[in-house]
Write an enzyme that holds these catalytic residues in place. Structure first.
Site, PDB file in Angstrom:
ATOM      1  N   CYS A  56       0.415  -7.304  11.857  1.00 56.56           N
ATOM      2  CA  CYS A  56       0.662  -7.424  13.304  1.00 56.56           C
ATOM      3  C   CYS A  56      -0.085  -8.589  13.932  1.00 56.56           C
ATOM      4  CB  CYS A  56       0.333  -6.114  13.996  1.00 56.56           C
ATOM      5  SG  CYS A  56       1.551  -4.835  13.639  1.00 56.56           S
ATOM      6  N   TYR A  82      -1.348  -3.641  -7.107  1.00 54.83           N
ATOM      7  CA  TYR A  82      -1.085  -4.473  -5.932  1.00 54.83           C
ATOM      8  C   TYR A  82      -2.057  -4.281  -4.768  1.00 54.83           C
ATOM      9  CZ  TYR A  82       1.476  -7.351  -2.693  1.00 54.83           C
ATOM     10  OH  TYR A  82       1.816  -8.357  -1.842  1.00 54.83           O
ATOM     11  N   ARG A 115       1.986 -12.085  -0.474  1.00 55.60           N
ATOM     12  CA  ARG A 115       0.648 -12.402   0.068  1.00 55.60           C
ATOM     13  C   ARG A 115       0.038 -13.607  -0.620  1.00 55.60           C
ATOM     14  NH1 ARG A 115      -1.832  -8.737   4.123  1.00 55.60           N
ATOM     15  NH2 ARG A 115      -0.146  -7.250   4.471  1.00 55.60           N
ATOM     16  N   LYS A 167      -9.658  -2.325   1.560  1.00 64.84           N
ATOM     17  CA  LYS A 167      -9.368  -1.144   2.383  1.00 64.84           C
ATOM     18  C   LYS A 167     -10.187   0.059   1.912  1.00 64.84           C
ATOM     19  CE  LYS A 167      -6.496  -3.705   4.464  1.00 64.84           C
ATOM     20  NZ  LYS A 167      -6.526  -4.071   5.866  1.00 64.84           N
ATOM     21  N   ASP A 171      -9.515  -9.805   8.781  1.00 67.17           N
ATOM     22  CA  ASP A 171      -8.980  -8.459   8.506  1.00 67.17           C
ATOM     23  C   ASP A 171      -9.974  -7.334   8.766  1.00 67.17           C
ATOM     24  OD1 ASP A 171      -6.673  -6.939   7.580  1.00 67.17           O
ATOM     25  OD2 ASP A 171      -7.838  -6.493   5.778  1.00 67.17           O
ATOM     26  N   SER A 187      -1.630  -3.411  10.368  1.00 62.40           N
ATOM     27  CA  SER A 187      -1.238  -4.256   9.244  1.00 62.40           C
ATOM     28  C   SER A 187       0.001  -5.083   9.592  1.00 62.40           C
ATOM     29  CB  SER A 187      -0.943  -3.385   8.028  1.00 62.40           C
ATOM     30  OG  SER A 187      -2.094  -2.641   7.706  1.00 62.40           O
ATOM     31  N   HIS A 220     -10.854  -2.348  11.300  1.00 63.80           N
ATOM     32  CA  HIS A 220      -9.745  -3.190  10.845  1.00 63.80           C
ATOM     33  C   HIS A 220      -9.548  -4.304  11.880  1.00 63.80           C
ATOM     34  CE1 HIS A 220      -5.236  -3.264   9.383  1.00 63.80           C
ATOM     35  NE2 HIS A 220      -5.966  -4.158   8.751  1.00 63.80           N
ATOM     36  N   ARG A 230       0.846  -1.203   0.000  1.00 58.48           N
ATOM     37  CA  ARG A 230       0.000   0.000   0.000  1.00 58.48           C
ATOM     38  C   ARG A 230       0.876   1.246   0.000  1.00 58.48           C
ATOM     39  NH1 ARG A 230      -1.954   0.981   4.311  1.00 58.48           N
ATOM     40  NH2 ARG A 230      -1.284  -0.811   5.540  1.00 58.48           N
TER      41      ARG A 230
HETATM   42  P1  GTP Z   1      -2.673  -7.558   7.469  1.00 68.17           P
HETATM   43  O1  GTP Z   1      -3.166  -8.590   6.519  1.00 68.17           O
HETATM   44  O2  GTP Z   1      -1.542  -6.737   6.891  1.00 68.17           O
HETATM   45  O3  GTP Z   1      -3.734  -6.681   8.009  1.00 68.17           O
HETATM   46  O4  GTP Z   1      -1.898  -8.328   8.665  1.00 68.17           O
HETATM   47  P2  GTP Z   1      -2.340  -9.243   9.911  1.00 68.17           P
HETATM   48  O5  GTP Z   1      -2.627  -8.364  11.077  1.00 68.17           O
HETATM   49  O6  GTP Z   1      -3.369 -10.228   9.520  1.00 68.17           O
HETATM   50  O7  GTP Z   1      -0.951  -9.987  10.261  1.00 68.17           O
HETATM   51  P3  GTP Z   1      -0.530 -11.540  10.166  1.00 68.17           P
HETATM   52  O8  GTP Z   1      -1.360 -12.418  11.052  1.00 68.17           O
HETATM   53  O9  GTP Z   1      -0.460 -11.912   8.739  1.00 68.17           O
HETATM   54  O10 GTP Z   1       0.942 -11.489  10.789  1.00 68.17           O
HETATM   55  C1  GTP Z   1       1.953 -10.689  10.265  1.00 68.17           C
HETATM   56  C2  GTP Z   1       3.314 -11.143  10.738  1.00 68.17           C
HETATM   57  O11 GTP Z   1       3.358 -11.186  12.165  1.00 68.17           O
HETATM   58  C3  GTP Z   1       3.691 -12.524  10.237  1.00 68.17           C
HETATM   59  O12 GTP Z   1       5.030 -12.514   9.822  1.00 68.17           O
HETATM   60  C4  GTP Z   1       3.506 -13.401  11.444  1.00 68.17           C
HETATM   61  O13 GTP Z   1       4.362 -14.511  11.423  1.00 68.17           O
HETATM   62  C5  GTP Z   1       3.806 -12.462  12.606  1.00 68.17           C
HETATM   63  N1  GTP Z   1       3.030 -12.832  13.825  1.00 68.17           N
HETATM   64  C6  GTP Z   1       1.708 -13.094  13.901  1.00 68.17           C
HETATM   65  N2  GTP Z   1       1.343 -13.449  15.165  1.00 68.17           N
HETATM   66  C7  GTP Z   1       2.467 -13.393  15.901  1.00 68.17           C
HETATM   67  C8  GTP Z   1       2.737 -13.648  17.285  1.00 68.17           C
HETATM   68  O14 GTP Z   1       1.872 -13.993  18.093  1.00 68.17           O
HETATM   69  N3  GTP Z   1       4.028 -13.473  17.697  1.00 68.17           N
HETATM   70  C9  GTP Z   1       5.023 -13.093  16.828  1.00 68.17           C
HETATM   71  N4  GTP Z   1       6.251 -12.948  17.309  1.00 68.17           N
HETATM   72  N5  GTP Z   1       4.796 -12.855  15.519  1.00 68.17           N
HETATM   73  C10 GTP Z   1       3.545 -13.003  15.061  1.00 68.17           C
HETATM   74  C1  SPV Z   2      -3.133  -4.328   5.295  1.00 65.41           C
HETATM   75  O1  SPV Z   2      -2.153  -3.673   4.874  1.00 65.41           O
HETATM   76  O2  SPV Z   2      -3.679  -4.063   6.396  1.00 65.41           O
HETATM   77  C2  SPV Z   2      -3.648  -5.472   4.531  1.00 65.41           C
HETATM   78  C3  SPV Z   2      -3.048  -5.746   3.203  1.00 65.41           C
HETATM   79  O3  SPV Z   2      -4.555  -6.146   4.980  1.00 65.41           O
HETATM   80  S1  SPV Z   2      -3.694  -4.708   1.942  1.00 65.41           S
HETATM   81  O4  SPV Z   2      -4.920  -5.303   1.446  1.00 65.41           O
HETATM   82  O5  SPV Z   2      -2.682  -4.620   0.872  1.00 65.41           O
HETATM   83  O6  SPV Z   2      -3.970  -3.397   2.477  1.00 65.41           O
HETATM   84 MN    MN Z   3      -5.216  -5.431   7.025  1.00 60.55          MN
END
Ligand code: GTP
Ligand code: SPV
Ligand code: MN
Length: 601
Positions: free
Chosen positions: A269, A216, A385, A225, A294, A267, A245, A86
């Site tokens: 996290c 992308y 992704r 979003k 999400d 994002s 979110h 983004r």
């Molecule tokens: P968006 O799709 O961008 O909104 O992200 P999201 O909040 O769904 O994040 P996601 O669950 O994909 O995790 C993002 C990164 O954080 C990945 O590399 C995970 O491996 C890492 N991660 C997720 N949960 C944990 C956790 O409990 N501990 C640690 N250390 N890392 C984590």
């Molecule tokens: C985020 O960035 O919080 C996502 C990925 O979930 S995107 O759809 O590219 O914004």
């Molecule tokens: Mn997101």
């Protein structure tokens, strides 16, 4: 140029699903007159259409076929290396006044912006195909459900939206023929995929999105979003609901008591991971199910918040996904998945940093270059992704299609903070919880372009996604609280606190069940806690840490407050509120003063 494929001419019966609504037809005509495509492809989302578009995408190198034995019906897409996340600096909220967009959004004047975008779009689809995608966000029978149309010149967008939304006939049925019905207008064109001509513009008053110059993710899957969060939050404020979110998960005890929890993490996290959590062996009989990973849309019903997931699929972070960290995600992406910007192995499989097993001796990296474990570059882009249907998730909640939504027992905020913020704390009440959300901060990630690892305030994980004035958004949260007779409890978590050695103190992933269990206990009126200035904190024996290999000191560090760090934190809260230029509601200023006073005791 990659992605800018010529027009495609489908055989009869494909690409001719013209909708009946005159308002839609007029708008499509207007955009076609402007962009001058070779032909118009009316998408219906059918299997036949999908097969045709995949075949064309393979021919034109928009998709690369993977080993169909290893990952059936799955493909790899490589985006332009200048276009991998983004772009917040090129994202605009175009309201009549700057004040309506507020201090946290880039604003530009709607009349001038329309003129600029019309200039960029003029003739932009010459020699190419214009796809018209009808889609629906939300379950078929939910009052919150919204219809959108996305016009695009990218087949990748069409293929992705088929997974991410409820696409085709179902959306046309929901819209009907009323020319005054509410629906979102989305226009997307790749142009020449040049960051200099990349703009993601929202016109909330017109329920319109125009995105140019990117191919992308969140920049171009306008359902996500752009509609479900930025336009969605604007509509939610006007119409009295919430667009957040947030992941939504169900958690069932061995006795069969079920709760639903919604959690807002910024994002990359941990939302997808938390939503798909598998409890550790010690929590025998506990079950976590996914409603959404999400975005959560919530409304008030009988004095409670009920949530639906507006999406139909997951656009999730690949790196770090493994059978160890997230088995449900691994099963979800084992078939019928589009991978973007991961590495390709010599036997046609996909690979990324953090996948189980040894790295391959040789692969093609996300840019299309040779890669070996000795390479300095990453094989998969950190923001690579997967796009996969939620039906693939073995832990999908049975009520995911329930129109009334699922009742929310707890709301969790959580940022990525290497210091200061404890593993978990519970807000004293709704307004205090709103304060915890409003002052949340997180280290930036690869999900957006720019510096990674910089701590920034990201209120409710909505900084990049709130489509109107953040002060009004805070007030909307406070107003919702006043209307709830049975509000969810509010919590804050931090999976990312680090010790002096720079390593994560908390094992995370499945072990987050231990924190979730305490949250459920608190929601049921049990579970011990100690009062602190920042909220209720568990003492080490209030958390079930049985069979967890963790040091006592680490637990103390995770759960503790450092006075000096909190002095800095409170100063940062004030600095953040001051930077918003007077839009912060009085109630939240009061909360800040109470917090500061709590630490002076
Ligand atoms: P968006 O799709 O961008 O909104 O992200 P999201 O909040 O769904 O994040 P996601 O669950 O994909 O995790 C993002 C990164 O954080 C990945 O590399 C995970 O491996 C890492 N991660 C997720 N949960 C944990 C956790 O409990 N501990 C640690 N250390 N890392 C984590
Ligand atoms: C985020 O960035 O919080 C996502 C990925 O979930 S995107 O759809 O590219 O914004
Ligand atoms: Mn997101």
């Amino acid at each position: 140029m990659k992605n800018l494929a010529p027009a495609i001419f489908p055989p009869e019966g494909i690409g001719d699903a013209k909708p009946g609504n005159k308002a839609v037809l007029d708008w499509v005509h207007e955009i076609a007159t402007l962009t001058q495509p070779e032909n118009i492809f009316w998408c219906d989302g059918s299997e036949r259409e999908n097969e045709f578009l995949i075949a064309e995408s393979l021919k034109q190198n928009v998709l690369i076929e993977l080993n169909q034995k290893k990952v059936p019906r799955s493909y790899l897409h490589r985006s332009n290396p200048n276009d991998v996340a983004r772009v917040e600096q090129f994202t605009f909220v175009c309201t009549p006044t700057k004040q309506e967009a507020g201090p946290t959004n880039n604003w530009s004047d709607p009349t001038e912006t329309y003129a600029k975008l019309r200039g960029l779009l003029a003739g932009a689809m010459r020699g190419r195909t214009m796809f018209v995608i009808p889609y629906m966000m939300g379950p078929e029978d939910s009052p919150l459900t919204k219809v959108g149309f996305e016009i695009t010149d990218s087949k990748y967008v069409v293929l992705s939206l088929r997974t991410m939304t409820r696409m085709g006939e179902i959306a046309l049925r929901r819209l009907g023929d009323d020319p005054n019905a509410e629906w979102n207008r989305g226009v997307h064109s790749l142009l020449d995929v040049n960051p200099e001509r990349r703009f993601i513009c929202h016109f909330p008053q017109d329920n319109t999105i125009i995105s140019v110059g990117s191919g992308y993710g969140g920049n171009v899957l306008l359902s996500k979003k752009c509609l479900a969060l930025r336009i969605g939050s604007y509509l939610a404020c006007k119409q009295g609901w919430m667009a957040e979110h947030m992941l939504i998960l169900g958690v069932e005890s061995p006795e069969g008591r079920k709760h639903y929890v919604a959690a807002a993490f910024p994002s990359a996290c941990g939302k997808t991971n938390f939503a798909m959590l598998i409890p550790p062996v010690h929590f025998k009989g506990w079950k976590v199910t996914t409603v959404g990973d999400d975005i959560g849309w919530m409304r008030i019903r009988d004095g409670r918040l009920y949530a639906v997931n507006p999406e139909n699929g997951y656009f999730g972070v690949v790196p770090g996904t493994s059978f160890k960290s997230n088995p449900n995600a691994m099963q979800s992406i084992a078939h019928d998945t589009i991978y973007t910007n991961v590495a390709l192995t010599d036997d046609g499989d996909v690979w990324w940093e953090g996948k189980d097993g040894e790295p391959p001796a040789h692969a093609i990296d996300w840019r299309g270059n040779d890669w070996t474990p000795q390479s300095k570059e990453k094989a998969a882009h950190p923001n690579s992704r997967f796009t996969t249907p939620m039906r693939n998730n073995p832990a999908l909640d049975p009520d995911v299609e329930k129109g009334e939504g699922v009742p929310i027992s707890a709301i969790i905020f959580g940022g990525r903070r290497s210091d200061t913020v404890p593993l978990v704390c519970q807000a004293f009440d709704w307004d205090h919880g709103v304060y915890l959300g409003a002052t949340m901060a997180s280290e930036t990630t690869a999900a957006a372009t720019g510096a990674v690892g910089r701590v920034r305030r990201d209120p409710m994980a909505m900084l990049p996604f709130c489509g109107y004035n953040i002060g009004d958004y805070f007030q909307h949260w406070l107003d919702i609280g006043k209307r709830l007779t049975n509000p969810p409890l509010i919590f804050n978590v931090n999976w990312f606190r680090k010790g002096a050695d720079g390593k994560f103190l908390w094992p995370g992933f499945g072990e987050n069940m231990r924190v979730l269990k305490w949250i459920i206990d608190r929601s049921e009126g049990s579970g011990g806690a100690l009062k602190s200035p920042i909220g209720w904190l568990p003492s080490p024996h209030d958390l079930d840490l049985a069979e967890l290999d963790i040091d006592h000191n680490a637990v103390d560090e995770l759960l503790g407050l450092d006075h000096e760090e909190w002095q800095k934190e409170i100063a940062a809260h004030k600095e953040f509120f001051d930077s918003l230029g007077g839009v912060v509601p009085e109630e939240l200023q009061k909360q800040r003063e109470q917090l500061a006073a709590g630490f002076e005791l």
